[in-house]
Design an enzyme around this catalytic site. Structure first.
Site, mmCIF file in Angstrom:
data_model
loop_
_atom_site.group_PDB
_atom_site.id
_atom_site.type_symbol
_atom_site.label_atom_id
_atom_site.label_comp_id
_atom_site.label_asym_id
_atom_site.label_seq_id
_atom_site.Cartn_x
_atom_site.Cartn_y
_atom_site.Cartn_z
ATOM 1 N N CYS A 181 0.837 -1.208 0.000
ATOM 2 C CA CYS A 181 0.000 0.000 0.000
ATOM 3 C C CYS A 181 0.872 1.258 0.000
ATOM 4 O O CYS A 181 1.547 1.555 0.989
ATOM 5 C CB CYS A 181 -0.913 -0.048 1.232
ATOM 6 S SG CYS A 181 -1.762 1.486 1.620
ATOM 7 N N CYS A 186 0.095 3.758 2.741
ATOM 8 C CA CYS A 186 0.566 3.209 4.021
ATOM 9 C C CYS A 186 2.055 3.485 4.195
ATOM 10 O O CYS A 186 2.495 3.890 5.279
ATOM 11 C CB CYS A 186 0.329 1.701 4.098
ATOM 12 S SG CYS A 186 -1.401 1.203 4.000
#
Length: 125
Positions: free
Chosen positions: A29, A32
């Site tokens: 991600c 993230c």
């Protein structure tokens, strides 16, 4: 302070600490990975707060049980009570505002409100 890795076996014990921020993330991600240094820097500035991470790929059941639908998701707990849950990476200033807000919450008021809600729910059964 370093972040704590959470899994199903240590989640409940960890969130019972006075203030806990939990970052739900995955290695693939991009947002993230962008939020990770912001979260880590905040953990250094606030050693009295537990900063924890849940790898959603390695902890699918825990993530599902908590209703994680997108990542990153940040959850904030005080004394084991979920006070905040938000998907999306926060900029440093927003994370600091969240932390200030968590510190300012009157937990006695929160517990009274929860008790009143529980009583109302029981009365309506």
């Amino acid at each position: 302070m370093a972040t704590t890795e959470l899994q199903a076996d240590n989640f409940e014990a960890t969130i019972s600490e006075p203030i806990v921020l939990v970052d739900f993330w995955a290695a693939w991600c991009g947002p993230c990975r962008g939020f990770a240094p912001v979260f880590e820097e905040a953990s250094e500035k606030h050693p009295d707060i537990v900063f924890a991470k849940v790898d959603t790929e390695a902890n699918r059941e825990l993530s599902a049980a908590l209703g994680i639908m997108s990542i990153p998701t940040l959850m904030a707990f005080r004394d084991g009570i979920l006070l905040h849950s938000q998907a999306g990476a926060l900029p440093p200033q927003a994370l600091e505002q969240l932390i200030e807000g968590l510190r300012a919450v009157d937990m006695d008021d929160v517990r009274r409100e929860m008790e009143a809600q529980n009583q109302a729910a029981e009365a309506s059964r």
